[in-house]
Design an enzyme around this catalytic site. Structure first.
Site, PDB file in Angstrom:
ATOM      1  N   LYS A 163      40.251  73.214  76.737  1.00 41.46           N
ATOM      2  CA  LYS A 163      38.606  73.269  77.366  1.00 41.46           C
ATOM      3  C   LYS A 163      37.865  72.539  78.476  1.00 41.46           C
ATOM      4  O   LYS A 163      36.845  72.736  78.484  1.00 41.46           O
ATOM      5  CB  LYS A 163      37.982  72.585  75.954  1.00 41.46           C
ATOM      6  CG  LYS A 163      37.891  74.079  74.563  1.00 41.46           C
ATOM      7  CD  LYS A 163      37.039  72.999  74.062  1.00 41.46           C
ATOM      8  CE  LYS A 163      37.720  73.712  72.355  1.00 41.46           C
ATOM      9  NZ  LYS A 163      37.217  72.968  71.314  1.00 41.46           N
ATOM     10  N   GLY A 164      38.882  71.784  78.634  1.00 46.09           N
ATOM     11  CA  GLY A 164      38.875  70.772  79.401  1.00 46.09           C
ATOM     12  C   GLY A 164      38.400  70.760  81.016  1.00 46.09           C
ATOM     13  O   GLY A 164      37.579  70.253  81.754  1.00 46.09           O
TER      14      GLY A 164
ATOM     15  N   ARG B 108      32.244  65.733  75.652  1.00 44.89           N
ATOM     16  CA  ARG B 108      32.101  66.600  77.203  1.00 44.89           C
ATOM     17  C   ARG B 108      30.850  66.892  77.870  1.00 44.89           C
ATOM     18  O   ARG B 108      30.988  67.281  79.569  1.00 44.89           O
ATOM     19  CB  ARG B 108      32.768  67.778  76.226  1.00 44.89           C
ATOM     20  CG  ARG B 108      34.298  68.311  75.794  1.00 44.89           C
ATOM     21  CD  ARG B 108      34.554  69.606  75.412  1.00 44.89           C
ATOM     22  NE  ARG B 108      35.003  69.493  74.564  1.00 44.89           N
ATOM     23  CZ  ARG B 108      36.557  69.539  74.886  1.00 44.89           C
ATOM     24  NH1 ARG B 108      37.235  69.122  76.056  1.00 44.89           N
ATOM     25  NH2 ARG B 108      37.787  69.812  74.069  1.00 44.89           N
TER      26      ARG B 108
ATOM     27  N   ASP C 195      37.032  65.946  76.536  1.00 44.00           N
ATOM     28  CA  ASP C 195      36.328  64.905  75.659  1.00 44.00           C
ATOM     29  C   ASP C 195      37.576  63.791  74.809  1.00 44.00           C
ATOM     30  O   ASP C 195      39.240  63.381  75.247  1.00 44.00           O
ATOM     31  CB  ASP C 195      37.197  65.963  74.739  1.00 44.00           C
ATOM     32  CG  ASP C 195      37.416  66.196  74.156  1.00 44.00           C
ATOM     33  OD1 ASP C 195      39.167  66.250  74.786  1.00 44.00           O
ATOM     34  OD2 ASP C 195      38.265  66.359  73.095  1.00 44.00           O
TER      35      ASP C 195
ATOM     36  N   PHE D 132      41.733  55.642  79.317  1.00 42.34           N
ATOM     37  CA  PHE D 132      41.193  57.061  78.904  1.00 42.34           C
ATOM     38  C   PHE D 132      39.919  57.563  79.348  1.00 42.34           C
ATOM     39  O   PHE D 132      38.786  56.214  79.205  1.00 42.34           O
ATOM     40  CB  PHE D 132      41.478  57.248  76.897  1.00 42.34           C
ATOM     41  CG  PHE D 132      41.506  58.093  76.282  1.00 42.34           C
ATOM     42  CD1 PHE D 132      42.619  59.040  76.417  1.00 42.34           C
ATOM     43  CD2 PHE D 132      39.401  59.025  76.096  1.00 42.34           C
ATOM     44  CE1 PHE D 132      42.600  60.604  76.492  1.00 42.34           C
ATOM     45  CE2 PHE D 132      39.732  59.967  75.298  1.00 42.34           C
ATOM     46  CZ  PHE D 132      41.001  61.266  75.659  1.00 42.34           C
ATOM     47  N   VAL D 133      39.687  58.434  79.599  1.00 45.00           N
ATOM     48  CA  VAL D 133      37.939  58.860  80.091  1.00 45.00           C
ATOM     49  C   VAL D 133      37.551  60.036  79.451  1.00 45.00           C
ATOM     50  O   VAL D 133      38.608  61.284  79.302  1.00 45.00           O
ATOM     51  CB  VAL D 133      38.529  59.061  81.795  1.00 45.00           C
ATOM     52  CG1 VAL D 133      38.802  58.066  82.648  1.00 45.00           C
ATOM     53  CG2 VAL D 133      39.653  60.513  82.884  1.00 45.00           C
TER      54      VAL D 133
ATOM     55  N   LYS E  80      46.136  60.961  86.462  1.00 43.80           N
ATOM     56  CA  LYS E  80      46.495  59.743  86.308  1.00 43.80           C
ATOM     57  C   LYS E  80      48.076  59.485  86.144  1.00 43.80           C
ATOM     58  O   LYS E  80      48.498  59.488  85.842  1.00 43.80           O
ATOM     59  CB  LYS E  80      46.420  59.504  85.049  1.00 43.80           C
ATOM     60  CG  LYS E  80      45.010  59.941  84.560  1.00 43.80           C
ATOM     61  CD  LYS E  80      45.141  58.447  83.066  1.00 43.80           C
ATOM     62  CE  LYS E  80      44.574  59.653  82.463  1.00 43.80           C
ATOM     63  NZ  LYS E  80      44.342  59.151  80.314  1.00 43.80           N
TER      64      LYS E  80
ATOM     65  N   ASP F  45      48.086  64.054  82.933  1.00 39.90           N
ATOM     66  CA  ASP F  45      48.176  62.734  82.514  1.00 39.90           C
ATOM     67  C   ASP F  45      50.274  62.146  82.827  1.00 39.90           C
ATOM     68  O   ASP F  45      50.758  62.059  83.246  1.00 39.90           O
ATOM     69  CB  ASP F  45      47.899  62.756  81.604  1.00 39.90           C
ATOM     70  CG  ASP F  45      47.833  61.568  80.601  1.00 39.90           C
ATOM     71  OD1 ASP F  45      48.340  59.917  81.502  1.00 39.90           O
ATOM     72  OD2 ASP F  45      47.969  61.432  79.925  1.00 39.90           O
TER      73      ASP F  45
ATOM     74  N   GLU G  88      43.044  72.514  86.294  1.00 38.24           N
ATOM     75  CA  GLU G  88      42.522  71.722  85.403  1.00 38.24           C
ATOM     76  C   GLU G  88      42.276  70.393  85.220  1.00 38.24           C
ATOM     77  O   GLU G  88      41.651  70.128  86.364  1.00 38.24           O
ATOM     78  CB  GLU G  88      44.813  71.084  85.892  1.00 38.24           C
ATOM     79  CG  GLU G  88      45.130  70.819  84.649  1.00 38.24           C
ATOM     80  CD  GLU G  88      44.791  71.233  82.891  1.00 38.24           C
ATOM     81  OE1 GLU G  88      43.328  70.773  82.301  1.00 38.24           O
ATOM     82  OE2 GLU G  88      46.178  71.154  82.327  1.00 38.24           O
ATOM     83  N   ASP G  89      41.584  69.976  84.861  1.00 43.58           N
ATOM     84  CA  ASP G  89      40.420  69.248  84.014  1.00 43.58           C
ATOM     85  C   ASP G  89      41.025  67.877  84.943  1.00 43.58           C
ATOM     86  O   ASP G  89      40.725  66.551  85.415  1.00 43.58           O
ATOM     87  CB  ASP G  89      40.175  69.150  83.170  1.00 43.58           C
ATOM     88  CG  ASP G  89      41.118  68.869  82.283  1.00 43.58           C
ATOM     89  OD1 ASP G  89      42.621  69.021  82.126  1.00 43.58           O
ATOM     90  OD2 ASP G  89      40.262  68.545  80.757  1.00 43.58           O
TER      91      ASP G  89
HETATM   92  P1  IMP Z   1      49.565  66.028  79.952  1.00 43.08           P
HETATM   93  O1  IMP Z   1      49.838  66.782  79.305  1.00 43.08           O
HETATM   94  O2  IMP Z   1      49.848  64.200  79.491  1.00 43.08           O
HETATM   95  O3  IMP Z   1      49.857  65.356  81.143  1.00 43.08           O
HETATM   96  O4  IMP Z   1      47.923  65.683  79.837  1.00 43.08           O
HETATM   97  C1  IMP Z   1      46.846  66.701  80.229  1.00 43.08           C
HETATM   98  C2  IMP Z   1      45.519  67.122  79.705  1.00 43.08           C
HETATM   99  O5  IMP Z   1      45.730  65.772  78.125  1.00 43.08           O
HETATM  100  C3  IMP Z   1      44.363  67.449  80.258  1.00 43.08           C
HETATM  101  O6  IMP Z   1      44.698  68.576  80.438  1.00 43.08           O
HETATM  102  C4  IMP Z   1      43.803  66.879  79.452  1.00 43.08           C
HETATM  103  O7  IMP Z   1      42.887  68.011  78.646  1.00 43.08           O
HETATM  104  C5  IMP Z   1      44.117  65.831  78.524  1.00 43.08           C
HETATM  105  N1  IMP Z   1      44.167  64.387  78.590  1.00 43.08           N
HETATM  106  C6  IMP Z   1      45.122  63.636  79.601  1.00 43.08           C
HETATM  107  N2  IMP Z   1      44.477  62.309  79.805  1.00 43.08           N
HETATM  108  C7  IMP Z   1      42.886  62.574  79.686  1.00 43.08           C
HETATM  109  C8  IMP Z   1      41.482  62.114  79.216  1.00 43.08           C
HETATM  110  O8  IMP Z   1      41.491  60.675  79.870  1.00 43.08           O
HETATM  111  N3  IMP Z   1      40.885  62.123  78.872  1.00 43.08           N
HETATM  112  C9  IMP Z   1      40.597  63.445  78.454  1.00 43.08           C
HETATM  113  N4  IMP Z   1      41.618  64.576  78.099  1.00 43.08           N
HETATM  114  C10 IMP Z   1      42.941  63.643  78.898  1.00 43.08           C
HETATM  115 MG    MG Z   2      43.306  69.910  79.707  1.00 44.95          MG
END
Ligand code: IMP
Ligand code: MG
Length: 173
Positions: free
Chosen positions: A38-39, A161, A155, A148-149, A127, A99, A95-96
């Site tokens: 949803k991000g 959100r 969210d 964490f943001v 990040k 990470d 993508e939001d």
């Molecule tokens: P990844 O698979 O670790 O790269 O995570 C990506 C997903 O985790 C993103 O699409 C977000 O939905 C969520 N996410 C990662 N970091 C944050 C954060 O700081 N705040 C909120 N959601 C996050």
């Molecule tokens: Mg996401």
């Protein structure tokens, strides 16, 4: 506790810049913007209102967090699959935040199998210091520190959100 990182105005100018970059690169094409739920729903909504060009929108639901977690579980789920044909399409993933990169690398592999003409990524926040697997980001809004943001459709446990800016979520909130 919420600590401001970016104001709504700062986010707005980054979104406008990204739209200009995308528009410049997509001349003569009708890209398919694939929002990751949803991000990315607020980002995608604002982005397309800055794009003066033919485009299509699709969504994919994908998650790797359990409720109440701040870390990716590493187990990415896709539910349901994308049913629109991507064959020969210029697909732009929206993508939001990136990470660990696990979500995006899983998604890109899945999408590549559907034989798009091109596959690019637009992410609002990155990040990079947390990356576990390398992933390409073709259009990036902001690099941010390892914290964490929330806000602007990101969210924590489905909350925050709706905040128009981006905030660090500190312990004790
Ligand atoms: P990844 O698979 O670790 O790269 O995570 C990506 C997903 O985790 C993103 O699409 C977000 O939905 C969520 N996410 C990662 N970091 C944050 C954060 O700081 N705040 C909120 N959601 C996050
Ligand atoms: Mg996401």
């Amino acid at each position: 506790m919420l600590q401001p990182l970016f104001t709504p105005e700062e986010i707005k100018s980054a979104v406008e810049r990204l739209a200009q970059e995308i528009q410049r690169d997509c001349q003569g094409k009708t890209p398919l913007l694939l929002g990751i739920l949803k991000g990315s729903f607020i980002f995608l909504a604002d982005l397309i209102r800055n794009l003066d060009m033919p485009l299509e929108v699709e969504f994919a639901a994908l998650s790797s967090y359990g409720r109440g977690r701040k870390e990716s579980s590493g187990k990415v789920k896709m539910a349901p699959g994308i049913h629109t044909s991507l064959k020969g399409r210029h697909v732009l993933v929206i993508e939001d935040i990136v990470d660990t990169g696990l979500t995006l690398s899983f998604l890109l592999e899945y999408l590549q199998r559907k034989k798009p003409a091109s596959l690019k990524v637009c992410a609002l926040f990155d990040k990079a210091s947390r990356r576990q697997v390398p992933v390409p980001i073709d259009y990036l809004g902001f690099s941010i520190p390892d914290a964490f943001v929330v806000g602007y459709s990101l969210d924590y446990d489905e909350k925050f959100r709706h905040l128009p800016g981006l905030y660090f979520l500190k312990e004790g909130s």
